[in-house]
Design a protein around this motif. Structure first.
Motif, PDB file in Angstrom:
ATOM      1  N   LEU A  57     -14.709  77.756 -44.072  1.00  0.00           N
ATOM      2  CA  LEU A  57     -13.812  76.797 -44.713  1.00  0.00           C
ATOM      3  C   LEU A  57     -13.492  75.629 -43.785  1.00  0.00           C
ATOM      4  CD1 LEU A  57     -11.303  79.151 -46.575  1.00  0.00           C
ATOM      5  CD2 LEU A  57     -13.110  77.741 -47.573  1.00  0.00           C
ATOM      6  N   ALA A  58     -13.431  75.905 -42.484  1.00  0.00           N
ATOM      7  CA  ALA A  58     -13.188  74.820 -41.532  1.00  0.00           C
ATOM      8  C   ALA A  58     -14.310  73.792 -41.585  1.00  0.00           C
ATOM      9  CB  ALA A  58     -13.042  75.389 -40.121  1.00  0.00           C
ATOM     10  N   LEU A  59     -15.564  74.278 -41.684  1.00  0.00           N
ATOM     11  CA  LEU A  59     -16.696  73.354 -41.788  1.00  0.00           C
ATOM     12  C   LEU A  59     -16.638  72.569 -43.097  1.00  0.00           C
ATOM     13  CD1 LEU A  59     -19.562  75.665 -40.447  1.00  0.00           C
ATOM     14  CD2 LEU A  59     -18.307  73.873 -39.213  1.00  0.00           C
ATOM     15  N   LEU A  60     -16.279  73.277 -44.191  1.00  0.00           N
ATOM     16  CA  LEU A  60     -16.154  72.594 -45.473  1.00  0.00           C
ATOM     17  C   LEU A  60     -15.037  71.552 -45.425  1.00  0.00           C
ATOM     18  CD1 LEU A  60     -16.974  72.325 -48.446  1.00  0.00           C
ATOM     19  CD2 LEU A  60     -15.381  74.180 -48.979  1.00  0.00           C
ATOM     20  N   GLY A  61     -13.926  71.876 -44.744  1.00  0.00           N
ATOM     21  CA  GLY A  61     -12.825  70.929 -44.629  1.00  0.00           C
ATOM     22  C   GLY A  61     -13.230  69.677 -43.868  1.00  0.00           C
ATOM     23  N   ILE A  62     -14.049  69.831 -42.830  1.00  0.00           N
ATOM     24  CA  ILE A  62     -14.520  68.673 -42.071  1.00  0.00           C
ATOM     25  C   ILE A  62     -15.393  67.779 -42.953  1.00  0.00           C
ATOM     26  CG2 ILE A  62     -15.963  67.943 -40.141  1.00  0.00           C
ATOM     27  CD1 ILE A  62     -15.034  70.456 -38.656  1.00  0.00           C
ATOM     28  N   ARG A 220     -14.209  68.129 -57.368  1.00  0.00           N
ATOM     29  CA  ARG A 220     -14.581  69.546 -57.440  1.00  0.00           C
ATOM     30  C   ARG A 220     -14.463  70.216 -56.074  1.00  0.00           C
ATOM     31  NH1 ARG A 220     -20.051  69.179 -61.208  1.00  0.00           N
ATOM     32  NH2 ARG A 220     -18.995  69.158 -63.246  1.00  0.00           N
ATOM     33  N   THR A 221     -14.957  69.532 -55.035  1.00  0.00           N
ATOM     34  CA  THR A 221     -14.936  70.124 -53.701  1.00  0.00           C
ATOM     35  C   THR A 221     -13.504  70.293 -53.206  1.00  0.00           C
ATOM     36  OG1 THR A 221     -17.037  68.999 -53.265  1.00  0.00           O
ATOM     37  CG2 THR A 221     -15.879  69.944 -51.389  1.00  0.00           C
ATOM     38  N   ALA A 222     -12.645  69.327 -53.483  1.00  0.00           N
ATOM     39  CA  ALA A 222     -11.243  69.417 -53.041  1.00  0.00           C
ATOM     40  C   ALA A 222     -10.543  70.605 -53.699  1.00  0.00           C
ATOM     41  CB  ALA A 222     -10.510  68.114 -53.354  1.00  0.00           C
ATOM     42  N   TYR A 223     -10.748  70.771 -55.005  1.00  0.00           N
ATOM     43  CA  TYR A 223     -10.122  71.907 -55.699  1.00  0.00           C
ATOM     44  C   TYR A 223     -10.700  73.228 -55.214  1.00  0.00           C
ATOM     45  CZ  TYR A 223      -7.410  69.237 -59.105  1.00  0.00           C
ATOM     46  OH  TYR A 223      -6.480  68.424 -59.690  1.00  0.00           O
ATOM     47  N   LEU A 224     -12.015  73.285 -55.058  1.00  0.00           N
ATOM     48  CA  LEU A 224     -12.648  74.522 -54.597  1.00  0.00           C
ATOM     49  C   LEU A 224     -12.150  74.892 -53.203  1.00  0.00           C
ATOM     50  CD1 LEU A 224     -14.801  76.706 -55.141  1.00  0.00           C
ATOM     51  CD2 LEU A 224     -16.476  75.195 -54.061  1.00  0.00           C
ATOM     52  N   PHE A 225     -12.036  73.918 -52.319  1.00  0.00           N
ATOM     53  CA  PHE A 225     -11.575  74.166 -50.959  1.00  0.00           C
ATOM     54  C   PHE A 225     -10.148  74.721 -50.957  1.00  0.00           C
ATOM     55  CE2 PHE A 225      -9.303  72.595 -47.183  1.00  0.00           C
ATOM     56  CZ  PHE A 225     -10.056  73.194 -46.182  1.00  0.00           C
ATOM     57  N   CYS A 226      -9.263  74.096 -51.735  1.00  0.00           N
ATOM     58  CA  CYS A 226      -7.856  74.527 -51.746  1.00  0.00           C
ATOM     59  C   CYS A 226      -7.693  75.887 -52.426  1.00  0.00           C
ATOM     60  CB  CYS A 226      -6.993  73.476 -52.444  1.00  0.00           C
ATOM     61  SG  CYS A 226      -6.819  71.936 -51.505  1.00  0.00           S
ATOM     62  N   PHE A 227      -8.524  76.193 -53.404  1.00  0.00           N
ATOM     63  CA  PHE A 227      -8.440  77.496 -54.064  1.00  0.00           C
ATOM     64  C   PHE A 227      -8.938  78.625 -53.153  1.00  0.00           C
ATOM     65  CE2 PHE A 227      -8.785  75.411 -58.490  1.00  0.00           C
ATOM     66  CZ  PHE A 227      -7.400  75.305 -58.553  1.00  0.00           C
ATOM     67  N   LEU A 228      -9.927  78.326 -52.325  1.00  0.00           N
ATOM     68  CA  LEU A 228     -10.491  79.356 -51.447  1.00  0.00           C
ATOM     69  C   LEU A 228      -9.688  79.525 -50.161  1.00  0.00           C
ATOM     70  CD1 LEU A 228     -14.333  78.666 -51.724  1.00  0.00           C
ATOM     71  CD2 LEU A 228     -13.026  80.501 -52.796  1.00  0.00           C
ATOM     72  N   LEU A 229      -8.907  78.522 -49.803  1.00  0.00           N
ATOM     73  CA  LEU A 229      -8.207  78.540 -48.522  1.00  0.00           C
ATOM     74  C   LEU A 229      -7.338  79.786 -48.313  1.00  0.00           C
ATOM     75  CD1 LEU A 229      -8.246  76.599 -46.143  1.00  0.00           C
ATOM     76  CD2 LEU A 229      -6.178  75.510 -47.067  1.00  0.00           C
ATOM     77  N   PRO A 230      -6.550  80.227 -49.294  1.00  0.00           N
ATOM     78  CA  PRO A 230      -5.714  81.426 -49.056  1.00  0.00           C
ATOM     79  C   PRO A 230      -6.527  82.674 -48.728  1.00  0.00           C
ATOM     80  CG  PRO A 230      -5.003  80.268 -51.035  1.00  0.00           C
ATOM     81  CD  PRO A 230      -6.307  79.650 -50.620  1.00  0.00           C
ATOM     82  N   PHE A 231      -7.710  82.820 -49.334  1.00  0.00           N
ATOM     83  CA  PHE A 231      -8.530  83.997 -49.053  1.00  0.00           C
ATOM     84  C   PHE A 231      -8.993  84.020 -47.594  1.00  0.00           C
ATOM     85  CE2 PHE A 231      -9.081  83.376 -53.639  1.00  0.00           C
ATOM     86  CZ  PHE A 231      -8.823  84.649 -54.109  1.00  0.00           C
ATOM     87  N   ILE A 248      -1.904  71.584 -46.701  1.00  0.00           N
ATOM     88  CA  ILE A 248      -3.290  71.093 -46.688  1.00  0.00           C
ATOM     89  C   ILE A 248      -3.653  70.497 -48.045  1.00  0.00           C
ATOM     90  CG2 ILE A 248      -5.695  71.802 -46.450  1.00  0.00           C
ATOM     91  CD1 ILE A 248      -4.763  73.916 -44.457  1.00  0.00           C
ATOM     92  N   ALA A 249      -3.185  71.138 -49.127  1.00  0.00           N
ATOM     93  CA  ALA A 249      -3.448  70.601 -50.461  1.00  0.00           C
ATOM     94  C   ALA A 249      -2.800  69.234 -50.635  1.00  0.00           C
ATOM     95  CB  ALA A 249      -2.929  71.572 -51.524  1.00  0.00           C
ATOM     96  N   TYR A 250      -1.600  69.066 -50.079  1.00  0.00           N
ATOM     97  CA  TYR A 250      -0.938  67.758 -50.152  1.00  0.00           C
ATOM     98  C   TYR A 250      -1.801  66.681 -49.487  1.00  0.00           C
ATOM     99  CZ  TYR A 250       2.211  63.996 -48.705  1.00  0.00           C
ATOM    100  OH  TYR A 250       2.773  62.771 -48.464  1.00  0.00           O
ATOM    101  N   THR A 251      -2.404  67.019 -48.358  1.00  0.00           N
ATOM    102  CA  THR A 251      -3.219  66.047 -47.635  1.00  0.00           C
ATOM    103  C   THR A 251      -4.472  65.678 -48.431  1.00  0.00           C
ATOM    104  OG1 THR A 251      -2.446  66.935 -45.526  1.00  0.00           O
ATOM    105  CG2 THR A 251      -4.449  65.590 -45.496  1.00  0.00           C
ATOM    106  N   PHE A 252      -5.210  66.682 -48.896  1.00  0.00           N
ATOM    107  CA  PHE A 252      -6.475  66.403 -49.579  1.00  0.00           C
ATOM    108  C   PHE A 252      -6.251  65.815 -50.970  1.00  0.00           C
ATOM    109  CE2 PHE A 252      -8.220  69.412 -46.416  1.00  0.00           C
ATOM    110  CZ  PHE A 252      -9.275  68.649 -45.972  1.00  0.00           C
ATOM    111  N   PHE A 253      -5.373  66.424 -51.751  1.00  0.00           N
ATOM    112  CA  PHE A 253      -5.106  65.874 -53.080  1.00  0.00           C
ATOM    113  C   PHE A 253      -4.456  64.499 -52.978  1.00  0.00           C
ATOM    114  CE2 PHE A 253      -4.814  70.450 -54.784  1.00  0.00           C
ATOM    115  CZ  PHE A 253      -6.146  70.435 -55.123  1.00  0.00           C
ATOM    116  N   GLY A 254      -3.617  64.298 -51.936  1.00  0.00           N
ATOM    117  CA  GLY A 254      -2.986  62.997 -51.759  1.00  0.00           C
ATOM    118  C   GLY A 254      -3.999  61.909 -51.456  1.00  0.00           C
ATOM    119  N   LEU A 255      -4.933  62.184 -50.559  1.00  0.00           N
ATOM    120  CA  LEU A 255      -5.979  61.208 -50.258  1.00  0.00           C
ATOM    121  C   LEU A 255      -6.836  60.932 -51.480  1.00  0.00           C
ATOM    122  CD1 LEU A 255      -7.128  62.377 -46.710  1.00  0.00           C
ATOM    123  CD2 LEU A 255      -5.985  60.227 -47.275  1.00  0.00           C
TER     124      LEU A 255
END
Length: 307
Positions: A57-62, A220-231, A248-255
């Motif tokens: 997930l860290a790589l996906l976040g980058i 799609r990628t932003a939603y997928l990333f935030c949904f998988l993050l808790p796991f 983290i969702a505030y940052t990505f969804f905000g941007l």
């Protein structure tokens, strides 16, 4: 457009007007509740709600951060280009008011011609707002036109271009009558052409959005990333996971939401350009150039928003 002083450290965390919190609050709440549900489910049913290593997930976040940066840069370029175009229109309109002073040497006919040309310039600026921003008040245009011009305007598919044609026709009649020389006609006609160039540039921005496939991929990628993050962090963060995930969702969804607003610089959202205020400013400047004294005040922001 948001117009306000830079907030201090205390105000920074409580400003809502002008931020994108209201737009993304449902997504943040949904991510927070989902994360809390995943943490609870992992404690109660660890065999059903499994966790995994969060390193991928860290790589996906980058990668997502890079894509969002590219998109926001492209959106800001559109926003800034629109502001440059309207700044050019203000410059050309004021210059046109000075150039038309040569008409007053032709006597009463020239004075009346100058008034008509500047009146049409005011109408052009207001008509361009109506063309770019759906739902704008067309009465601001119609009150500046004669009854016959207003009839043509209502029937036209492109109102600002019609007004430019009326201005060019006035200049052609002045040249044919000998009221202005060839050089003066060329000087004034160049200014009318520059107004048309501003309109064409603004239409290009409005009619050419960013590629939909690129925007869809980011959504799609932003939603997928935030949904998988808790796991990925439920084992390490435990009940802190919902709070960290929401941040983290505030940052990505905000941007993502901010890129949407900047992509449409002529829209109705608070971060859109203040084209109505700029058109009103042009009208005030030209009325002052005509010698009028009972002028309205320059547009001011309402609740820190200038449109």
């Amino acid at each position: 457009m948001i117009v306000r002083d830079r907030p201090n450290l205390f105000q920074l965390f409580f400003i809502v007007r002008g931020s994108i919190v209201r737009r993304i609050l449902p997504q943040i709440i949904a991510i927070f509740l989902l994360s809390a549900l995943i943490v609870w489910g992992h404690d109660e049913r660890p065999n059903l709600i499994v966790a995994f290593n969060g390193s991928p997930l860290a790589l996906l976040g980058i990668a997502l951060s890079i894509f969002l940066g590219f998109r926001n840069n492209a959106s800001y370029d559109r926003w800034w280009e629109g502001r440059r175009d309207w700044g050019q229109l203000v410059y050309v309109a004021r210059g046109f008011a000075r150039q038309t002073l040569v008409l007053e040497a032709a006597g009463d006919t020239g004075v009346e011609a100058r008034k008509n040309l500047l009146r049409l310039t005011m109408a052009f600026a207001q008509a361009l707002v109506c063309l770019l921003r759906a739902g704008s008040d067309e009465n601001k245009v119609l009150r500046l036109l004669t009854p016959s011009e207003a009839e043509f305007y209502r029937a036209a598919q492109n109102g600002p271009d019609l007004i430019l044609r009326l201005m060019s026709a006035d200049l052609a009649r002045l040249k044919a009558s000998g009221a202005i020389s060839d050089i003066q006609f060329q000087m004034l006609d160049i200014s009318v052409g520059q107004m048309g160039a501003v309109q064409a540039a603004c239409e290009r921005i409005r009619n050419t959005p960013l590629p939909f496939g690129y925007t869809l991929l980011l959504h799609r990628t932003a939603y997928l990333f935030c949904f998988l993050l808790p796991f990925g962090f439920v084992d390490t963060l435990r009940w802190w996971a919902p709070f960290v995930t929401a941040l983290i969702a505030y940052t990505f969804f905000g941007l993502d939401a901010l890129g949407d607003e900047l992509e449409d610089p002529f829209g109705h959202r608070p971060n859109a350009l203040a084209i109505e205020a700029l058109a009103d400013t042009i009208e005030i400047n030209l009325r002052e150039a005509l010698g009028e004294t009972a002028l309205p005040p320059l547009p001011q922001p309402q609740d820190f928003v200038l449109m």
